[in-house]
Design an enzyme around this catalytic site. Structure first.
Site, PDB file in Angstrom:
ATOM      1  N   CYS A 110     -34.524  89.909  30.904  1.00  0.00           N
ATOM      2  CA  CYS A 110     -33.254  90.029  30.172  1.00  0.00           C
ATOM      3  C   CYS A 110     -33.447  90.363  28.689  1.00  0.00           C
ATOM      4  O   CYS A 110     -32.490  90.707  27.999  1.00  0.00           O
ATOM      5  CB  CYS A 110     -32.450  88.738  30.298  1.00  0.00           C
ATOM      6  SG  CYS A 110     -32.214  88.224  31.988  1.00  0.00           S
ATOM      7  N   HIS A 255     -27.596  88.485  24.571  1.00  0.00           N
ATOM      8  CA  HIS A 255     -27.678  88.515  26.033  1.00  0.00           C
ATOM      9  C   HIS A 255     -26.574  87.604  26.589  1.00  0.00           C
ATOM     10  O   HIS A 255     -26.284  86.547  26.030  1.00  0.00           O
ATOM     11  CB  HIS A 255     -29.062  88.014  26.458  1.00  0.00           C
ATOM     12  CG  HIS A 255     -29.205  87.881  27.933  1.00  0.00           C
ATOM     13  ND1 HIS A 255     -28.798  88.860  28.812  1.00  0.00           N
ATOM     14  CD2 HIS A 255     -29.705  86.868  28.711  1.00  0.00           C
ATOM     15  CE1 HIS A 255     -29.043  88.461  30.045  1.00  0.00           C
ATOM     16  NE2 HIS A 255     -29.584  87.258  30.009  1.00  0.00           N
ATOM     17  N   ASN A 285     -23.918  87.997  34.093  1.00  0.00           N
ATOM     18  CA  ASN A 285     -25.247  88.280  33.541  1.00  0.00           C
ATOM     19  C   ASN A 285     -25.835  89.501  34.263  1.00  0.00           C
ATOM     20  O   ASN A 285     -26.123  89.436  35.456  1.00  0.00           O
ATOM     21  CB  ASN A 285     -26.123  87.042  33.749  1.00  0.00           C
ATOM     22  CG  ASN A 285     -27.536  87.210  33.223  1.00  0.00           C
ATOM     23  OD1 ASN A 285     -27.962  88.314  32.876  1.00  0.00           O
ATOM     24  ND2 ASN A 285     -28.279  86.113  33.177  1.00  0.00           N
TER      25      ASN A 285
HETATM   26  O1  UT7 Z   1     -30.602  85.658  32.044  1.00  0.00           O
HETATM   27  C1  UT7 Z   1     -31.614  84.791  32.412  1.00  0.00           C
HETATM   28  C2  UT7 Z   1     -31.492  83.545  31.707  1.00  0.00           C
HETATM   29  N1  UT7 Z   1     -30.654  82.632  32.433  1.00  0.00           N
HETATM   30  C3  UT7 Z   1     -30.023  81.670  31.792  1.00  0.00           C
HETATM   31  O2  UT7 Z   1     -30.113  81.608  30.600  1.00  0.00           O
HETATM   32  C4  UT7 Z   1     -29.284  80.616  32.575  1.00  0.00           C
HETATM   33  C5  UT7 Z   1     -29.448  79.291  31.889  1.00  0.00           C
HETATM   34  N2  UT7 Z   1     -28.837  78.194  32.612  1.00  0.00           N
HETATM   35  C6  UT7 Z   1     -27.496  78.059  32.703  1.00  0.00           C
HETATM   36  O3  UT7 Z   1     -26.744  78.876  32.224  1.00  0.00           O
HETATM   37  C7  UT7 Z   1     -26.980  76.813  33.369  1.00  0.00           C
HETATM   38  O4  UT7 Z   1     -28.025  75.893  33.526  1.00  0.00           O
HETATM   39  C8  UT7 Z   1     -26.300  77.085  34.747  1.00  0.00           C
HETATM   40  C9  UT7 Z   1     -25.007  77.850  34.561  1.00  0.00           C
HETATM   41  C10 UT7 Z   1     -27.262  77.857  35.643  1.00  0.00           C
HETATM   42  C11 UT7 Z   1     -25.961  75.757  35.431  1.00  0.00           C
HETATM   43  O5  UT7 Z   1     -25.103  74.998  34.578  1.00  0.00           O
HETATM   44  P1  UT7 Z   1     -25.442  73.489  34.237  1.00  0.00           P
HETATM   45  O6  UT7 Z   1     -24.348  72.977  33.446  1.00  0.00           O
HETATM   46  O7  UT7 Z   1     -26.821  73.464  33.622  1.00  0.00           O
HETATM   47  O8  UT7 Z   1     -25.433  72.814  35.655  1.00  0.00           O
HETATM   48  P2  UT7 Z   1     -26.596  71.990  36.353  1.00  0.00           P
HETATM   49  O9  UT7 Z   1     -27.681  72.888  36.856  1.00  0.00           O
HETATM   50  O10 UT7 Z   1     -26.977  70.850  35.458  1.00  0.00           O
HETATM   51  O11 UT7 Z   1     -25.822  71.397  37.610  1.00  0.00           O
HETATM   52  C12 UT7 Z   1     -24.738  70.455  37.446  1.00  0.00           C
HETATM   53  C13 UT7 Z   1     -24.071  70.276  38.794  1.00  0.00           C
HETATM   54  C14 UT7 Z   1     -25.061  70.075  39.928  1.00  0.00           C
HETATM   55  O12 UT7 Z   1     -24.490  69.127  40.834  1.00  0.00           O
HETATM   56  P3  UT7 Z   1     -24.979  67.614  40.811  1.00  0.00           P
HETATM   57  O13 UT7 Z   1     -26.447  67.658  41.046  1.00  0.00           O
HETATM   58  O14 UT7 Z   1     -24.638  67.115  39.451  1.00  0.00           O
HETATM   59  O15 UT7 Z   1     -24.177  67.012  41.913  1.00  0.00           O
HETATM   60  C15 UT7 Z   1     -25.105  71.406  40.601  1.00  0.00           C
HETATM   61  O16 UT7 Z   1     -25.429  71.312  41.974  1.00  0.00           O
HETATM   62  O17 UT7 Z   1     -23.327  71.463  39.116  1.00  0.00           O
HETATM   63  C16 UT7 Z   1     -23.692  71.874  40.432  1.00  0.00           C
HETATM   64  N3  UT7 Z   1     -23.525  73.308  40.537  1.00  0.00           N
HETATM   65  C17 UT7 Z   1     -22.373  73.882  40.889  1.00  0.00           C
HETATM   66  N4  UT7 Z   1     -21.184  73.370  41.221  1.00  0.00           N
HETATM   67  C18 UT7 Z   1     -20.206  74.234  41.532  1.00  0.00           C
HETATM   68  C19 UT7 Z   1     -24.446  74.282  40.276  1.00  0.00           C
HETATM   69  N5  UT7 Z   1     -23.904  75.480  40.478  1.00  0.00           N
HETATM   70  C20 UT7 Z   1     -22.623  75.260  40.852  1.00  0.00           C
HETATM   71  C21 UT7 Z   1     -21.564  76.111  41.207  1.00  0.00           C
HETATM   72  N6  UT7 Z   1     -20.372  75.555  41.531  1.00  0.00           N
HETATM   73  N7  UT7 Z   1     -21.684  77.466  41.217  1.00  0.00           N
END
Ligand code: UT7
Length: 328
Positions: A110, A255, A285
């Protein structure tokens, strides 16, 4: 010496997929996706990556008022090339008839558009006149549509620009941290080389399906932490080299991985969010295509006015990051 944006182009596939569409295939909701990422829609391609690349490239060359024969170097960035070899840049070169151009690809995920711009700047100082950069990504090809934590994030697009020598300054900061390679990766199809397990045994538990080649895995939280830090480090560093502060930037093209990452970076840099160009709601993204697509949109809006100080910053798989500042 600096560089000048001579023309910009982009291509977005016709098909639009909304958050509501994802709620039909994985356990998610429009509310979660908007709140946690800022994304609402993304475009998904049925056409190959090289077709998107060619369309964006043609637009950029035409808008630069040039012929493909005027291009002496084509740099393509992609993590989703249609072929292992030849390079996407060679396919574009042949398709647009850029008979006088050298051509090769850059893989810096990216952050790759910033890497390409930095490389273009160096070539321009060494006798090249018109460098065509094309960033094209068909991320839907490597997206696991059963994994809600990644599938909602990615879209397909191509962005391009032609750059030539400019009057002002161009400064950049590029960096990498390969110890984080296991936090964001996709295996080649048929590849069972166990580098990930060696790098971090715990990642096998984290990704139970880790041996499945060809799809993207991401430890979102780890990448998030890296991203916020990389954004401010790279932009501050590039500004420092240029003898300015981030407050002197008129416009920042980041980005588009997560709106919250952009907000955190704005806070860290002490800048209003309005200074950052954001289109994540419409495209999600699109990896290295994010920045050049945004650049082309700004161009269409007449916002790339001469004299403006622009900053660009990207980060991603590698892990890698890159930031640059220059005067339009
Ligand atoms: O371009 C490449 C670089 N990529 C990035 O920079 C991405 C960086 N990371 C992020 O943007 C974020 O970490 C994400 C958007 C990928 C995830 O957001 P988050 O706030 O960090 O969520 P998390 O991974 O801490 O997950 C929180 C909860 C989890 O459930 P539990 O374990 O708390 O029950 C996930 O399973 O949200 C859940 N979850 C979802 N729920 C509904 C993860 N994805 C989803 C979803 N819908 N699509």
């Amino acid at each position: 010496m600096g560089l000048k944006i001579l023309g910009t182009g982009y291509y977005l596939p016709e098909k639009v997929v909304t958050n509501a569409d994802f709620a039909k295939i994985v356990e998610t909701s429009d509310e979660w996706i908007v709140k946690r990422t800022g994304m609402k829609e993304r475009h998904i391609a049925s056409e190959p990556t090289h077709v998107m690349a060619e369309k964006a490239a043609r637009m950029a060359v035409e808008r630069a008022g040039l012929s493909p024969l005027d291009i002496d170097l084509i740099l393509c960035t992609t993590v989703t090339s249609d072929y292992i070899t030849p390079a996407l840049a060679c396919i574009v070169q042949g398709a647009i008839g850029a008979k006088n151009a050298a051509a090769f690809d850059i893989n810096a995920a990216c952050a790759a558009f910033v890497y390409a711009l930095d490389m273009a700047n160096m070539y321009l100082q060494h006798g090249y006149h018109h460098v065509l950069i094309v960033s094209a990504e068909g991320l839907s090809k490597i997206t696991d549509y059963t994994d809600r934590s990644t599938c909602v994030l990615f879209g397909d697009a191509a962005g391009a620009c032609v750059v030539g020598k400019g009057e002002g300054d161009f400064q950049s900061v590029l960096g990498s941290d390969g110890t984080g390679a296991h936090t964001l990766f996709a295996r080649r199809p048929l590849n069972d080389i166990p580098f990930v397990e060696q790098a971090d045994p715990q990642s096998v538990d984290h990704f139970p399906d880790v041996n499945r080649p060809g799809v993207l895995y991401m430890d979102g939280r780890e990448v998030y932490k890296f991203a916020v830090n990389a954004m401010s480090t790279a932009l501050k560093g590039a500004c420092e080299k240029d003898g300015i502060t981030p407050a002197d930037l008129d416009l920042i093209i980041p980005h588009q991985a997560n709106l919250r990452i952009i907000q955190s970076a704005a806070k860290e840099l002490g800048l209003p969010l309005e200074r950052f160009y954001v289109n994540i709601d419409r495209y999600g993204n699109t990896s290295s295509a994010c920045i050049p697509v945004a650049l082309a949109e700004l161009d269409e809006q007449g916002r790339l006015t001469p004299g403006k100080k622009v900053g660009m910053v990207g980060f991603g798989a590698g892990l890698v990051y890159g930031g640059c500042v220059f005067t339009l």
